[in-house]
Design an enzyme around this catalytic site. Structure first.
Site, mmCIF file in Angstrom:
data_model
loop_
_atom_site.group_PDB
_atom_site.id
_atom_site.type_symbol
_atom_site.label_atom_id
_atom_site.label_comp_id
_atom_site.label_asym_id
_atom_site.label_seq_id
_atom_site.Cartn_x
_atom_site.Cartn_y
_atom_site.Cartn_z
ATOM 1 N N CYS A 99 5.136 -8.730 -1.061
ATOM 2 C CA CYS A 99 5.819 -8.543 -2.340
ATOM 3 C C CYS A 99 7.286 -8.369 -1.994
ATOM 4 O O CYS A 99 7.695 -7.305 -1.528
ATOM 5 C CB CYS A 99 5.285 -7.320 -3.073
ATOM 6 S SG CYS A 99 6.267 -6.918 -4.542
ATOM 7 N N CYS A 136 9.229 -5.648 -4.509
ATOM 8 C CA CYS A 136 8.951 -4.203 -4.435
ATOM 9 C C CYS A 136 7.849 -4.000 -3.400
ATOM 10 O O CYS A 136 8.125 -4.139 -2.214
ATOM 11 C CB CYS A 136 8.634 -3.609 -5.801
ATOM 12 S SG CYS A 136 7.409 -4.421 -6.822
ATOM 13 N N SER A 137 6.624 -3.707 -3.824
ATOM 14 C CA SER A 137 5.574 -3.483 -2.829
ATOM 15 C C SER A 137 4.197 -3.650 -3.475
ATOM 16 O O SER A 137 3.277 -2.893 -3.151
ATOM 17 C CB SER A 137 5.715 -2.083 -2.228
ATOM 18 O OG SER A 137 5.725 -1.127 -3.275
ATOM 19 N N CYS A 138 4.050 -4.625 -4.373
ATOM 20 C CA CYS A 138 2.778 -4.853 -5.065
ATOM 21 C C CYS A 138 1.672 -5.099 -4.038
ATOM 22 O O CYS A 138 1.880 -5.826 -3.046
ATOM 23 C CB CYS A 138 2.903 -6.036 -6.014
ATOM 24 S SG CYS A 138 4.050 -5.700 -7.369
#
Lengths: 215, 220, 220, 215
Positions: A123, A126-128
């Site tokens: 991702c 962000c950090s999905c």
């Protein structure tokens, strides 16, 4: 990163490794810890947060999610062709059938590694990450180094993880930019023919399901 | 927005620390995570509003601070914007005014865990709108540079790719983050060749797939 | 390289502090500037090598540190690479080994000021190579993403513009920074419409002009 | 930014505003000052730097360069049509003829504001600037805010500088990406008809020659 929590923990949630050793003094880290405690006190005092909810949500993620869930999904797919078909066609439903569901896993797509295609998930924005099947994301997955590089030079990044792909294998990088979360179905390794599903689940790693390891 | 968070393709961040698979390295990170998840109910804020608040942090702080500190700073912003907390309280670490919780009810543990297990509703029935594009079609990503939250990374803007899937009709992050409701849109998986994105510095034969909402795309 | 220094078009840096026209705010900044200019002779390093060393700083430091501290950190890198200073000396702030100054002669005050007044030689005779492009021609900027130093910002890559001037044949920054000598190239002024670069978020009717070396460009 | 230099200055180069007041304690600033002093001591001890050269180069820039040079160039152009023609055709030569030359000014191009075009200069990649005619760059010119924004939203940035352009005026932004340095020739303001060149030079500002002011 200092693992010691600072000061008395009046909520009784100190799961940190308070092993009695003094860790390196990191003022940034201390500032952050103080900041979080201050916010918690203010919002609890204002009645915006029920402290029991804080405990409950952490306990939920630490107990009920994590890569062992995903490993069960993969092991089942390796040992049950019908389940595998379903998993690749409707990942969310097949995964729900094993009891894994919830926030950041509402729409899971499973992508299969083959002799000719290797998949890897990121991702960049962000950090999905698919929380119900993999738990919360590890530090490296959230790092600028991984996010910036794997879309541009995936093979170099995979080499840093110890994964050397043949040039005949195409890499497909999946950048989780919308609501679908991705889970890689690794190739079942040679030599695992005699293993049953629980044994297989033990050899499946978190990195294998992100795509930064072969299994 | 063209923020520091949009780092796909950047150089300069070094090697990946492949052995650092820490989820929570310290207890304050657990508490930070729990606060962000729990306050989302009381304030309330959506995931996309929280993401946008993170994107609006000062770039140097975004890079310097711990991941969970950024989550907390974004939540502080959202609390301040909602008038529920003020800067002086955060600086002093003490409550200075009471609030009316009528529209800001705290979530209880059972409700929170049950809702987390259930997940959010993000998809809309397939018959509620017609898809402008189809699988197998080549499309171009619009060259947009708006200030607001968006989920189309800079590295694909203006680039052409192939639609390999229509994932369905989803709430639209850009609209939700702007406070304009779900504005449901078809969301497609678009595959780009690495060399389309990175020219001769791409990875020959490899591809990159992204899920992109219809308003990001144009026919070619 | 796609570094943090390549910030044309980014959001998130706030308003311009229009009243801060400080050149040197503290004496250490004067000393830093003087050290960078003076050490360029002894090490030696070119302006482009120094720029590249700045671009390779950790992004968080690039943003966090003072402008002149970044200059100094880059010079430290170049001194270390040349084997003239080591990390332990810099940390301790004391000399730990002597060097042979034969190829690293210090510049004296008269020479330095005279050379600064004269400027560098950067241009080559017009008859040394033929221009591939001409004024009035539309060109596309190549979509490059190499690790090395380059003077083509990310925001024009892949974009089309109009050549409005051929400025002559200049030393090529990319080559100099890589230690491969001047590799002289025609350098053109290319004008882009704002909406070509920024789409609907551009500034209607306005343009942006850049000086771009021939190897950055292709005919369309 | 603290303007006080810390500790005794053994080189005797303290041009800082050591006004006796205590300024805010900035650990970053102190770290930088110590770092520069450490480097200076090491390279002087190794014989890589002649301390007199350090003094000489700072003195050169502070005494012999600066926006007053540029203002003389502009005032001359406003009062001498032949010089203006030359300046616009071969900026470097015309500027050299007034005695201004040197590093970061080897190739200067002068760009003229008109009724229909306003020019503004930036260096998005670092901080390129025509040192012989404008001196070293001011802080705002080197700031991420200016460098990131003026190429994308020049009119908004110019408004922050107090410069509101009519929509009939086209903005041309010059990003100094190669070896040419840019100097803006502002429009001679109405009401200045009676002024001679020295008087005109007094009303020409640094920002006017960068393009963030009208004069």
């Amino acid at each position: 990163m200092a693992k010691k929590s600072h000061g008395p923990n009046k909520h009784g949630h100190d799961h940190g490794n308070d092993d009695g050793h003094d860790h390196a003094h990191d003022p940034l880290e201390e500032g952050a810890a103080l900041r979080v405690r201050a916010l918690e006190e203010i919002v609890v005092a204002k009645g915006l947060v029920d402290p029991d909810a804080l405990d409950a949500i952490v306990e939920y993620y630490e107990r009920e999610t994590g890569p062992r869930n995903g490993a069960q999904v993969i092991a089942r797919a390796w040992t049950d062709p019908d389940f595998k078909d379903w998993l690749l066609k409707d990942g969310t439903a097949a995964i729900n059938s094993l009891g894994f569901s919830g926030y950041q896993g509402e729409h899971i797509r499973v992508i299969e590694n083959t002799d000719t295609v290797h998949n890897v998930v990121v991702c960049t924005l962000c950090s999905c990450y698919p929380w119900p099947v993999l738990g919360l994301a590890p530090a490296w997955y959230k790092s600028p180094a991984y996010r910036s590089r794997v879309v541009r030079e995936p093979r170099v990044v995979l080499q840093e993880f110890g994964l050397n792909l043949a040039s005949s294998v195409k890499v497909r990088v999946w950048d989780s930019t919308a609501e679908v979360r991705y889970l890689v179905l690794p190739r079942r390794p040679p030599g695992s023919e005699g293993m049953d599903a629980p044994e297989l689940a033990n050899i499946i790693t978190r990195n294998g399901m992100i795509g930064t390891a072969s299994v | 927005m063209n923020g520091i968070h949009d780092m796909g393709g950047m150089h300069g961040f070094g090697k990946v620390q492949v052995d650092d698979d820490t989820v929570f390295g310290a207890d304050w990170q657990r508490r930070a995570f729990a606060l962000v998840e729990t306050l989302a109910w009381a304030v309330p804020y959506s995931t996309d509003q929280h993401r946008y608040a993170i994107e609006c942090l000062e770039p140097v702080n975004y890079l310097k601070h711990d991941y969970f500190e950024n989550w907390i700073e974004a939540t502080e912003t959202l609390l301040i914007e909602a008038g529920l907390v003020d800067r002086s309280e955060l600086e002093a670490g003490v409550k200075r005014f009471d609030i009316n919780c009528e529209n800001h009810a705290p979530v209880g543990p059972q409700t929170l865990v049950a809702a987390t297990r259930a997940g959010a509703e993000m998809i809309f029935p397939a018959d509620t709108s017609t898809a402008a594009f189809h699988v197998g079609q080549r499309v171009r990503v619009l060259n947009t540079h708006r200030q607001g939250h968006t989920r189309v990374p800079g590295y694909v803007r203006g680039k052409c790719g192939l639609i390999i899937r229509n994932g369905g009709i989803f709430q639209f992050a850009d609209s939700l983050a702007a406070g304009n409701g779900p504005d449901p849109q078809h969301c497609y998986t678009v595959e780009f060749t690495s060399t389309t994105l990175w020219g001769d510095d791409g990875s020959q034969g490899d591809t990159i797939c992204l899920d992109l909402w219809e308003p990001y795309l144009e026919a070619i």
